[in-house]
Design an enzyme around this catalytic site. Structure first.
Site, PDB file in Angstrom:
ATOM      1  N   GLN A   1      -4.297  -1.506   9.769  1.00 18.43           N
ATOM      2  CA  GLN A   1      -4.244  -2.796   9.078  1.00 18.43           C
ATOM      3  C   GLN A   1      -4.895  -3.873   9.943  1.00 18.43           C
ATOM      4  O   GLN A   1      -4.534  -4.032  11.111  1.00 18.43           O
ATOM      5  CB  GLN A   1      -2.787  -3.160   8.755  1.00 18.43           C
ATOM      6  CG  GLN A   1      -2.647  -4.473   8.012  1.00 18.43           C
ATOM      7  CD  GLN A   1      -3.294  -4.440   6.628  1.00 18.43           C
ATOM      8  OE1 GLN A   1      -3.131  -3.493   5.877  1.00 18.43           O
ATOM      9  NE2 GLN A   1      -4.037  -5.482   6.290  1.00 18.43           N
TER      10      GLN A   1
ATOM     11  N   LYS B   1       0.835  -1.205   0.000  1.00 20.05           N
ATOM     12  CA  LYS B   1       0.000   0.000   0.000  1.00 20.05           C
ATOM     13  C   LYS B   1       0.866   1.250   0.000  1.00 20.05           C
ATOM     14  O   LYS B   1       0.581   2.231  -0.687  1.00 20.05           O
ATOM     15  CB  LYS B   1      -0.944   0.001   1.211  1.00 20.05           C
ATOM     16  CG  LYS B   1      -2.055  -1.058   1.115  1.00 20.05           C
ATOM     17  CD  LYS B   1      -2.830  -1.192   2.428  1.00 20.05           C
ATOM     18  CE  LYS B   1      -3.779  -2.390   2.357  1.00 20.05           C
ATOM     19  NZ  LYS B   1      -4.568  -2.559   3.604  1.00 20.05           N
TER      20      LYS B   1
ATOM     21  N   ASP C   1     -10.613   3.475   4.655  1.00 14.05           N
ATOM     22  CA  ASP C   1     -11.102   2.102   4.460  1.00 14.05           C
ATOM     23  C   ASP C   1     -12.634   2.061   4.462  1.00 14.05           C
ATOM     24  O   ASP C   1     -13.231   1.041   4.098  1.00 14.05           O
ATOM     25  CB  ASP C   1     -10.574   1.170   5.563  1.00 14.05           C
ATOM     26  CG  ASP C   1      -9.234   0.524   5.196  1.00 14.05           C
ATOM     27  OD1 ASP C   1      -8.957   0.380   3.992  1.00 14.05           O
ATOM     28  OD2 ASP C   1      -8.482   0.162   6.128  1.00 14.05           O
TER      29      ASP C   1
HETATM   30  C1  BQF Z   1      -3.675 -10.004  -5.959  1.00 12.41           C
HETATM   31  C2  BQF Z   1      -6.657  -8.765   3.090  1.00 12.41           C
HETATM   32  C3  BQF Z   1      -7.525 -10.665   4.243  1.00 12.41           C
HETATM   33  C4  BQF Z   1      -7.246 -10.069   5.477  1.00 12.41           C
HETATM   34  C5  BQF Z   1      -6.694  -8.813   5.519  1.00 12.41           C
HETATM   35  C6  BQF Z   1      -3.386  -7.863  -4.709  1.00 12.41           C
HETATM   36  C7  BQF Z   1      -3.957  -7.663  -2.384  1.00 12.41           C
HETATM   37  C8  BQF Z   1      -4.247  -9.015  -2.381  1.00 12.41           C
HETATM   38  C9  BQF Z   1      -4.148  -9.779  -3.529  1.00 12.41           C
HETATM   39  C10 BQF Z   1      -4.058  -6.826  -1.173  1.00 12.41           C
HETATM   40  C11 BQF Z   1      -6.314  -8.039   1.884  1.00 12.41           C
HETATM   41  C12 BQF Z   1      -6.534  -8.646   0.538  1.00 12.41           C
HETATM   42  C13 BQF Z   1      -5.700  -6.786   1.995  1.00 12.41           C
HETATM   43  C14 BQF Z   1      -3.713  -9.202  -4.704  1.00 12.41           C
HETATM   44  C15 BQF Z   1      -5.258  -6.002   0.806  1.00 12.41           C
HETATM   45  C16 BQF Z   1      -6.358  -7.649  -0.578  1.00 12.41           C
HETATM   46  O1  BQF Z   1      -2.902  -9.684  -6.877  1.00 12.41           O
HETATM   47  O2  BQF Z   1      -4.477 -10.938  -6.064  1.00 12.41           O
HETATM   48  C17 BQF Z   1      -3.501  -7.105  -3.571  1.00 12.41           C
HETATM   49  O3  BQF Z   1      -3.133  -6.125  -0.896  1.00 12.41           O
HETATM   50  N1  BQF Z   1      -5.190  -6.821  -0.363  1.00 12.41           N
HETATM   51  C18 BQF Z   1      -5.463  -6.252   3.288  1.00 12.41           C
HETATM   52  O4  BQF Z   1      -4.939  -5.166   3.439  1.00 12.41           O
HETATM   53  O5  BQF Z   1      -5.823  -6.940   4.379  1.00 12.41           O
HETATM   54  C19 BQF Z   1      -6.387  -8.166   4.331  1.00 12.41           C
HETATM   55  C20 BQF Z   1      -7.242 -10.027   3.067  1.00 12.41           C
END
Ligand code: BQF
Length: 287
Positions: A98, A54, A121
Site C-alpha cells: 500500500q 481491498k 498493482d
Molecule cells: C470511490 C489512492 C491516493 C493515494 C493512494 C472507491 C477507492 C477510492 C475512492 C480506493 C487510492 C484511490 C487507492 C472510491 C484505492 C482509489 O468510491 O470514489 C475506492 O480504494 N482507491 C489506494 O489504494 O491508494 C491510494 C489514492
C-alpha cells in the site's frame, strides 16, 4: 440536458458477481484459493481504509487475503525481507504494498523487489514495459478501471480525442499509453502543470480524464458540450470526498460524467481482484 452519470459503484458490483463465479470455478479445478498479500507500513488512516476495503472485496468474491502490517519505523531492509518471503510463498499469488510508504523507504526499490509474476498493482518496471509494448500481463488498476468504465458503457474510444490531465506513473502516464494503443485507437493528449492554455486543450476532448488531485480544478468552460468526463481525483475536503471536477457545473455541459465517490474508485478496486485471479491462474495452472 444534464449529463448521464457513469455509475462505477453498480458496475463494480456487477463485475464482482461475475468474478465470484470465476473464482469458485478456479478453486474447484485447482484446489487452491487465489490469495492476495497486502503489506501496510505505518498507520496512515487513508491507507488503513484502502487496505481494509481491498480485503473486504477479496472476501466477497472468494479470494483469500493476508494482511502484513508493519510499524511506521520499519526499515527498507525489513520490508524487502518480507517481500522476498512473499515472493517465494506458493500460497501467495498477488502482492501489494500500500502506497505511500514512510519516507525512510525507497518506493521504487520496494516495487522492483516484488516478483513481476505477483505484481498485481502492475507497478514493476517489467510490467510497465510490457504495457508500453502492448503485451501486458497485468494492467494497472486505476487506468484499467477507466478503460472498463468506458467499454461497459459503450463509449467508443477509436478515433476519439482523449485529453488526459495529470502525468502520474500510476494513472495519467499508463492510461494515455493504453488509450493510444492499437485496439483502443484514441488520439491522446497528455497535459500537466506546464501545459500552456490548458482550457483550450481540454475543450478539444471527446473524452476528458482528470487525475491531478485538485478539488474543482475542471470547470464547465473547460469542457466541450457532450464530452465524456472521467474524474479520477480523490480529494479529502471539509465537504467530504470530492474529485478534480466541479461536478455540479460540468454535469450541465458533459454528455457523460463520473461521480466522486462512486465513479472510477470502485472499479480500481475491482481490477485488483481481476489481477489477483489472473496471477493465481498464471502461477497455479499451465494454460
Ligand atoms: C470511490 C489512492 C491516493 C493515494 C493512494 C472507491 C477507492 C477510492 C475512492 C480506493 C487510492 C484511490 C487507492 C472510491 C484505492 C482509489 O468510491 O470514489 C475506492 O480504494 N482507491 C489506494 O489504494 O491508494 C491510494 C489514492
Amino acid at each position: 440536458m444534464p449529463a448521464n452519470i457513469l455509475d462505477g459503484k453498480s458496475l463494480a458490483r456487477q463485475i464482482r458477481s461475475e468474478l465470484r463465479e470465476e473464482v469458485i470455478d478456479f478453486i474447484e479445478n485447482n484446489v487452491t484459493i487465489p490469495t492476495l498479500a497486502a503489506v501496510l507500513v505505518g498507520d496512515d488512516p487513508a491507507s488503513e481504509v484502502y487496505v481494509r476495503n481491498k480485503r473486504r472485496d477479496c472476501e466477497e468474491v472468494g479470494i483469500g487475503s493476508q494482511l502484513h502490517k508493519l510499524p511506521a519505523e520499519t526499515t527498507q531492509e525489513e520490508l524487502l525481507a518480507l517481500i522476498g518471503k512473499l515472493n517465494k510463498d506458493d500460497a501467495v499469488h498477488g502482492i501489494l504494498v500500500q502506497l505511500p510508504v514512510p519516507e525512510q523507504i525507497d518506493t521504487d526499490r520496494v516495487l522492483e523487489a516484488i516478483s513481476p509474476a505477483k505484481d498485481v498493482d502492475a507497478f514493476h518496471p517489467q510490467n510497465v514495459g510490457r504495457l508500453v509494448q502492448n503485451r501486458p500481463v497485468y494492467l494497472p488498476c486505476t487506468p484499467h478501471g477507466c478503460v472498463q468504465l468506458l467499454k461497459r458503457n459503450n463509449i467508443e474510444t477509436s478515433g476519439k480525442h482523449v485529453v488526459v490531465v495529470g502525468r502520474s506513473d500510476i494513472v495519467g502516464k499508463p492510461l494515455s499509453v493504453m488509450l493510444a494503443q492499437r485496439g483502443a485507437d484514441a488520439t491522446v493528449t497528455l497535459c500537466h502543470s506546464r501545459t500552456a492554455d490548458l482550457p483550450s486543450v481540454t475543450r478539444l476532448a471527446d473524452i476528458l480524464v482528470v487525475a491531478i488531485g485538485r478539488p474543482n480544478f475542471i470547470t464547465a468552460d473547460m469542457v466541450k458540450p457532450g464530452a465524456t468526463v472521467i474524474d479520477v481525483g480523490i480529494n479529502r475536503t471539509d465537504d467530504g470526498l470530492v474529485g478534480d471536477v466541479d461536478f455540479a457545473a460540468v454535469s450541465e455541459v458533459a454528455g457523460h460524467i463520473t461521480p466522486v465517490p462512486g465513479g472510477v474508485g470502485p472499479l480500481t478496486r475491482v481490477m485488483l481482484l481481476v489481477n489477483t485471479l489472473n496471477a493465481a491462474r498464471r502461477l497455479v495452472t499451465s494454460y
